[in-house]
Scaffold this motif. Sequence first.
Motif, PDB file in Angstrom:
ATOM      1  N   ASN A  79      -0.504  37.867 -33.155  1.00  0.00           N
ATOM      2  CA  ASN A  79       0.867  38.054 -33.629  1.00  0.00           C
ATOM      3  C   ASN A  79       1.684  38.976 -32.730  1.00  0.00           C
ATOM      4  N   HIS A  80       1.020  39.610 -31.785  1.00  0.00           N
ATOM      5  CA  HIS A  80       1.703  40.580 -30.926  1.00  0.00           C
ATOM      6  C   HIS A  80       1.611  40.243 -29.437  1.00  0.00           C
ATOM      7  N   TYR A  81       0.614  39.421 -29.077  1.00  0.00           N
ATOM      8  CA  TYR A  81       0.392  39.071 -27.677  1.00  0.00           C
ATOM      9  C   TYR A  81       0.271  37.560 -27.539  1.00  0.00           C
ATOM     10  N   SER A  82       0.569  37.077 -26.356  1.00  0.00           N
ATOM     11  CA  SER A  82       0.403  35.647 -26.050  1.00  0.00           C
ATOM     12  C   SER A  82      -0.928  35.437 -25.347  1.00  0.00           C
ATOM     13  N   ALA A  83      -1.567  34.324 -25.626  1.00  0.00           N
ATOM     14  CA  ALA A  83      -2.876  34.023 -25.043  1.00  0.00           C
ATOM     15  C   ALA A  83      -2.733  33.465 -23.637  1.00  0.00           C
ATOM     16  N   GLY A  84      -3.666  33.843 -22.779  1.00  0.00           N
ATOM     17  CA  GLY A  84      -3.724  33.265 -21.449  1.00  0.00           C
ATOM     18  C   GLY A  84      -4.269  31.855 -21.512  1.00  0.00           C
ATOM     19  N   LYS A  85      -3.973  31.061 -20.523  1.00  0.00           N
ATOM     20  CA  LYS A  85      -4.391  29.654 -20.493  1.00  0.00           C
ATOM     21  C   LYS A  85      -5.329  29.334 -19.341  1.00  0.00           C
ATOM     22  N   GLU A  86      -5.385  30.220 -18.363  1.00  0.00           N
ATOM     23  CA  GLU A  86      -6.053  29.863 -17.108  1.00  0.00           C
ATOM     24  C   GLU A  86      -7.305  30.693 -16.857  1.00  0.00           C
ATOM     25  N   ARG A  87      -8.402  30.011 -16.584  1.00  0.00           N
ATOM     26  CA  ARG A  87      -9.635  30.656 -16.137  1.00  0.00           C
ATOM     27  C   ARG A  87      -9.482  30.972 -14.660  1.00  0.00           C
ATOM     28  N   LYS A  88      -9.814  32.196 -14.252  1.00  0.00           N
ATOM     29  CA  LYS A  88      -9.591  32.599 -12.864  1.00  0.00           C
ATOM     30  C   LYS A  88     -10.842  33.201 -12.245  1.00  0.00           C
ATOM     31  N   ILE A  89     -10.951  33.052 -10.946  1.00  0.00           N
ATOM     32  CA  ILE A  89     -12.031  33.648 -10.170  1.00  0.00           C
ATOM     33  C   ILE A  89     -11.409  34.547  -9.104  1.00  0.00           C
ATOM     34  N   PHE A  90     -11.883  35.799  -9.025  1.00  0.00           N
ATOM     35  CA  PHE A  90     -11.423  36.724  -8.001  1.00  0.00           C
ATOM     36  C   PHE A  90     -12.508  36.887  -6.941  1.00  0.00           C
TER      37      PHE A  90
END
Length: 255
Positions: A117-128
Amino acid sequence: MKVALLQPELYWENIDRNLKMFENLFERLENNCSLVVLPEMFTTGFTMNPEKIASSALTETPRWLQLMAEKYQFSLAGSSIASEENNFYNRFYFASPAVKVKYYDKRHLFRMSEEQNHYSAGKERKIFSLGEWRILPQVCYDLRFPVWSRNRNDYDILIYVANWPAVRQDVWNTLLKARAIENQCYVLGVNRTGKAPGIDYQGGSVVLSPKGAIISRKSSENPNILYADLDRDEMNAFREKFPAWKDADYFEIVD
């Protein structure tokens, strides 16, 4: 590669005090650390009041990470609040000397605290990348969802930064070990200590080998600092000797 995990008590919703505290800890680190990892929301604690934090302070966080990475010549990771296009994110930052700061936004938002309710979810899996090492970043509640972190033979280190309550410490320990074993990778779990409004934290930060063995050691000078040495050749030799990854099931995540 030598890594350091920092698990101090955080100052509630006080970015300046937290950044100064971490700067003091950096001064005490052993030499030759290549990667330093901070907890989830290391600037504020796990707050559901992102709108209370000045936008200028949120912008300063990745700049501070970059400055610290260049000053001490190590890579630096941890999550903090980010604001973008009228949305807030629980954002995992990854800073390295002379490299633009990278980020991953937490996908699984902790509904028991109404994080969604306060934050938006990420959509992308990432590799650093850090030299030859490949790193998959994850944040706290992501730990409960193994499909999202499944190793597709594309990473070597799995990092979880968290504000994981003491009441569920056994769950933290168990799932971290499972993630290391099933993904045949090093797992770095970094959790805070101390208290926040209504919640106790007891740390439990740990580094696990690809076999699920604990390999971290506590600092002799500060109990809130842990170290570990990661051996890439040893990891690869184990993967070749016991190539369970070759029999993994194919899957596709669909939103």
